[in-house]
Structure formats: structure tokens, C-alpha cells
Design an enzyme around this catalytic site. Structure first.
Site, PDB file in Angstrom:
ATOM      1  N   LYS A 104       9.951  -1.401   1.216  1.00  0.00           N
ATOM      2  CA  LYS A 104       8.853  -1.390   0.251  1.00  0.00           C
ATOM      3  C   LYS A 104       9.321  -0.806  -1.083  1.00  0.00           C
ATOM      4  O   LYS A 104      10.320  -0.079  -1.140  1.00  0.00           O
ATOM      5  CB  LYS A 104       7.704  -0.513   0.778  1.00  0.00           C
ATOM      6  CG  LYS A 104       7.033  -1.008   2.041  1.00  0.00           C
ATOM      7  CD  LYS A 104       5.955  -0.018   2.484  1.00  0.00           C
ATOM      8  CE  LYS A 104       5.272  -0.464   3.761  1.00  0.00           C
ATOM      9  NZ  LYS A 104       4.405  -1.640   3.561  1.00  0.00           N
ATOM     10  N   ARG A 121       1.920  -6.099  13.230  1.00  0.00           N
ATOM     11  CA  ARG A 121       1.549  -7.175  14.162  1.00  0.00           C
ATOM     12  C   ARG A 121       2.535  -7.260  15.332  1.00  0.00           C
ATOM     13  O   ARG A 121       2.172  -7.720  16.412  1.00  0.00           O
ATOM     14  CB  ARG A 121       1.465  -8.503  13.419  1.00  0.00           C
ATOM     15  CG  ARG A 121       2.757  -9.008  12.805  1.00  0.00           C
ATOM     16  CD  ARG A 121       2.534 -10.033  11.717  1.00  0.00           C
ATOM     17  NE  ARG A 121       2.017  -9.409  10.489  1.00  0.00           N
ATOM     18  CZ  ARG A 121       1.722 -10.073   9.379  1.00  0.00           C
ATOM     19  NH1 ARG A 121       1.861 -11.383   9.341  1.00  0.00           N
ATOM     20  NH2 ARG A 121       1.258  -9.449   8.326  1.00  0.00           N
TER      21      ARG A 121
END
Length: 514
Positions: A289, A363
Site C-alpha cells: 500500500k 477475501r
């Protein structure tokens, strides 16, 4: 008990008195918050506590209150030395009583309850700002909502502050008649639960590794009769949770899979399941990130925090229901052993997953957790996760995004959110989004999809759907947008603990229909 304060019910008068553990509160002057409705431009009506005080002051309170314009909604006015017991009286405006809003149905919120939460919050804050640390929050027509507003607004995280710089915290009391004790106690428990989730989310990642998180859960929930089991990495591997393990490879901190069990309803074999994303720090892995605001990724376990807080609350409320919770805990970090973009792993249900972006890790850990939860044959599964930045773009911090294969389950949650003021909004769970995940012939699923044109939250939900059997009712809550930020007058900036109260209300409602 955590520093920053936890509101407790006094053992001396359980259900009637609300006490805040505080540091540095030395002011013995007492204040009270009372509510007032506006009847017209020049007239107000004090609620019960205020009317009583007005009578005891021979009408002095009302005389001073009606000087100038009528008090507006959420406006506060403090009156000094009119009353012997309460030298500081804070009157807070509740707006115009019985005023009809033609657009209320579009807001999807119980405006009366939300108004009372805000009033309790601004009233307590006004007195605190004047150094009044002993505060009674009077009856504002809804004990549960008043307790929530007062408690949530007074909480602050200051675990690592120097003792000399700790913010003074008020002692709050709320008296209620016996018939209102249950309502008041529910508000206390729900607000304390949300504050517990906020505390977990605010804690720096080096002080809340997967192991420490598990330890805190055991210490907090075990005394409440909740069974807590922490499974180690070898057990996770035995369960063939390779999708989960793929995320953990870059960190020196071992993963843990938490299993919680609250069994209260011995007359029913039905069990409900909660699943919470527990990434205690998310750097993005190899797909790292940007550095700006990366510190906020300490709260990427917000789903796990809300699930734990919900379990805590339903146990304290003695809700007659059976609930299991499943929480995969890990860190997502880059290293020489971290998962690389393009790596393929086989999930617990046998489906192969190409990890094209290691920052779409939530996920991956939820996939195996959902498979495991499904094996327990629950009546329904609700997963909670700070899953996608796309959800924050879609609705900001206005609502939790919801995806579900069951209309009735969604309707129950939506009804709960109207009551709590912590709103939810439903998004499509169409096969259209699955198509982006299954385009390649060399594996079953791509973890971010190929050729997508927006709709990232919908694609993520479609991915999760692949790990829930069709015969199980399921709901996915994407809480990325509500992870932080203010809400009303009672939640300041910072980690929010949302939607803990909505989850508690949801389970309580369903338990009454079983």
C-alpha cells in the site's frame, strides 16, 4: 478494564446507576443533563427531570431558559447555581416535538432515538468542557438511546498517553425506574461493546498481534461463559486452509484461527454463525500500500473486533440463542517468503485461487473461514470485514455495505440498523460479477477479477459467495467505509467499532422469533 474508561453498572444498585472508571476527575461539582422540546418559536417543554428541577427552583430554570429564542435541536444551555444538588444544569434541545419529516422514510433511521443519542452526547460534552466531571444524564424519553449517546461520546483511547497528559473523564450516572432498567441496561451493554471494539481497532499493531488478540478474547469472553478455542498453524494446515495460510507467509507472527461458542438455547439445535476478518496489520504484502495513512491498517481486524464485541454483548444480555464465531487472525506483510502476485493456492473447498493482488487478502482468509463455518451446519452465516476501499467510495461512512443471498436475513438486519442508527445498505450480488473472477481456464478464481470496470466491492462479494454452499443463508458486511470517522454527535473521529450495535440488535431480534 482498559485505560480510556469503561462504563460499568454499579454492583450497589445494578441497572440503576451508570459509573465510569475515570482518571484525574477531581471536581466534586455535580451537573445534570435535561431535555427540552420546542413547542413553538417562543415556548419550550421540559422533560420529567427538568420539570422537577424547575419546580424545585420555583420556576427559575424555565424563566432563564425562555430568555431569547427557543432552544434549538442539539443546542445546549448551562445554568449555574439554581439548584443545590445540581449546581450545573445543562438543558439540551430535542427539537420540535411530533414534527413530521416528509422525507423520514428515505433516511432509514429512527430519528427519535438518534435525536436522543445526540442530545445525551452534546449535553454530557458541554458539561465536561466546563470541567464538570460528575454528570447525571436525565431521562430523555428513551433510556437505551440516552445511555448509548452518553457512553459512546465520553469514550477516548489514551492507552499510551503520559499519565500527566491523560484527559479527564467524567463519572456518568443515569437513574431509571424499575420498569426502565432493562432498556437502560441494554444501552449500557451495547455502547460498552462498541467501545470494546473501538479499543481493539485503535490498539497499535505491535501491541495487538494475532497471539495477543486471541489472549484478549480469551480473557474477556471466557468469564462470560463463552467457549474460546485458539487453533494454531498446524491445525490450520490440517484443515487445508491454504488460502488463509497464503496471506500469513510474509509475517514472523504465527496465524491463529479463533473459534467461539455461545450456547444459551438448550431447547433448539439451531446455531447461527459469525465470521470476522482478523488481519491485525495489513501492509498490502508484495502489492504494498502507499505509506500515507498505512498506520490505519492496524484496524483491518475491525470485522473481528465487531464480532468479538457482539459475542460479548449477547452473553452479557443473556440472549437466548446459540451463536458460533470464527475468526482467522494474521498479518499481511512483505518478505522473502511472502506470497507473490500470480501465485496459485487451493482453498479448503478445493477451488484454486490465483492471487493477482496480495492486497486483496481479506477475501482469501475469509474464504477458508466461510468453508469451515459452513461445515458446522449453521442456520445462517454473517461475515464482517473491512474488505474493500471501493465500499468507502460508494457510500463513504454513511452505511455498511451488505450483500446477501437471503431477502429475509437482509430485512432483519436493515430493521435492526434503523433502530440503532448505524445504517446498512444493500448492494447487488449478481452472477455478472462472478464472470470477472472466472475468465482464465488455468485456475478456478482470480482474487481481484480480470477486466473489471469498477464495482470492486461487488466483485469481492461475488468471490466470497464461491465459498458458501447454496443451501446456507449468508450475508456479507463490508465495513471498510465505516471503519473510522465520526457519526452523529456521539462518535468522534477515530476507529468507530461499527456496526457492533446493529449486529447485537439483529441477533436479539432473531432470537425472539426462534
Amino acid at each position: 478494564m482498559y485505560r480510556g474508561g469503561k462504563l460499568l453498572l454499579s454492583n450497589r444498585n445494578l441497572g440503576n446507576i451508570l459509573t465510569r472508571a475515570s482518571r484525574g476527575a477531581c471536581n466534586d461539582v455535580s451537573g445534570i443533563v435535561v431535555g427540552a422540546y420546542t413547542k413553538n418559536e417562543n415556548s419550550v417543554e421540559l422533560l420529567a427531570d427538568g420539570a422537577c428541577i424547575n419546580e424545585e427552583t420555583n420556576g427559575s430554570l424555565m424563566k432563564q431558559l425562555t430568555i431569547g429564542h427557543a432552544i434549538k435541536q442539539n443546542e445546549t444551555r448551562i445554568f449555574w447555581n439554581l439548584h443545590e444538588k445540581y449546581p450545573a444544569i445543562c438543558v439540551v434541545g430535542l427539537g420540535q416535538q411530533d414534527k413530521k419529516d416528509p422525507f423520514a422514510h428515505l433516511e432509514a433511521i429512527n430519528s427519535e432515538k438518534e435525536n436522543i443519542r445526540n442530545a445525551a452526547a452534546v449535553g454530557c460534552q458541554a458539561l465536561t468542557n466546563h470541567g464538570i466531571m460528575n454528570i447525571k444524564c436525565g431521562n430523555l424519553n428513551d433510556y437505551e438511546a440516552a445511555a448509548e449517546g452518553a457512553i459512546l461520546s465520553s469514550w477516548v483511547y489514551q492507552e499510551f498517553k503520559n499519565a500527566a497528559d491523560l484527559k479527564k473523564l467524567p463519572t456518568l450516572t443515569i437513574d431509571s425506574s424499575p420498569e426502565n432498567q432493562n432498556s437502560f441496561k441494554r444501552g449500557v451493554i451495547k455502547a460498552n461493546a462498541q467501545n470494546f471494539a473501538r479499543m481493539l481497532m485503535e490498539t497499535p499493531a505491535n501491541h495487538l498481534t494475532p497471539t495477543i488478540f486471541a489472549s484478549k478474547v480469551i480473557n474477556e469472553l471466557s468469564p462470560l461463559g463463552i467457549s474460546v478455542t485458539g487453533h494454531d498453524q498446524s491445525w490450520i494446515a490440517e484443515q487445508k486452509m491454504n488460502s488463509f495460510l497464503s496471506v500469513t507467509q510474509g509475517s514472523a507472527q504465527p496465524p491463529i484461527f479463533l473459534e467461539l461458542n455461545y450456547s444459551k438455547n438448550s431447547n433448539s439445535s439451531k446455531c447461527f454463525a459469525l465470521v470476522g476478518k482478523g488481519v491485525t496489520f495489513d501492509s498490502g504484502g508484495i502489492s504494498i500500500k502507499p505509506s500515507a495513512k498505512m498506520d490505519e491498517m492496524r484496524a483491518d481486524m475491525g470485522g473481528a473486533a465487531c464480532v468479538v464485541a457482539t459475542m460479548k454483548a449477547i452473553a452479557e444480555m443473556n440472549v437466548n440463542v446459540n451463536v458460533k464465531a470464527f475468526i482467522p487472525l494474521c498479518e499481511n506483510l512483505p518478505s522473502a517468503t511472502a506470497t507473490k502476485p500470480g501465485d496459485v493456492f487451493i482453498a479448503k473447498n478445493g477451488k484454486s485461487i490465483a492471487v493477482d493482488n496480495t492486497d486483496a487478502e481479506g477475501r482469501l482468509i475469509l474464504a477458508d473461514a466461510l468453508c469451515y463455518a459452513s461445515e458446522q451446519c449453521p442456520e445462517w452465516i454473517v461475515d464482517v470485514a473491512t474488505l474493500t476501499g471501493a465500499m468507502g467510495i460508494a457510500v463513504g461512512d454513511g452505511a455498511t455495505g451488505v450483500f446477501s443471498n437471503c431477502d429475509n436475513l437482509w430485512k432483519e438486519l436493515h430493521e435492526a440498523s434503523i433502530i440503532t442508527g448505524d445504517r446498512v445498505w444493500r448492494f447487488p450480488l449478481w452472477r455478472h460479477y462472478k464472470d470477472f473472477l472466472t475468465k482464465k481456464s488455468s485456475y478456478d478464481l482470480n482474487n481481484i477479477g480480470i477486466g473489471t470496470k469498477g464495482g470492486g466491492a461487488c466483485v469481492a462479494a461475488a468471490f466470497l459467495r464461491e465459498f458458501v454452499p447454496e443451501n446456507i443463508k449468508w450475508m456479507h458486511l463490508d465495513i471498510a467505509g465505516v471503519m473510522s470517522g465520526s457519526c452523529g454527535k456521539y462518535l468522534k473521529d477515530g476507529m468507530s467499532g461499527r456496526p457492533t450495535r446493529t449486529l447485537i440488535q439483529f441477533i436479539e431480534q432473531i432470537s425472539q422469533k426462534c
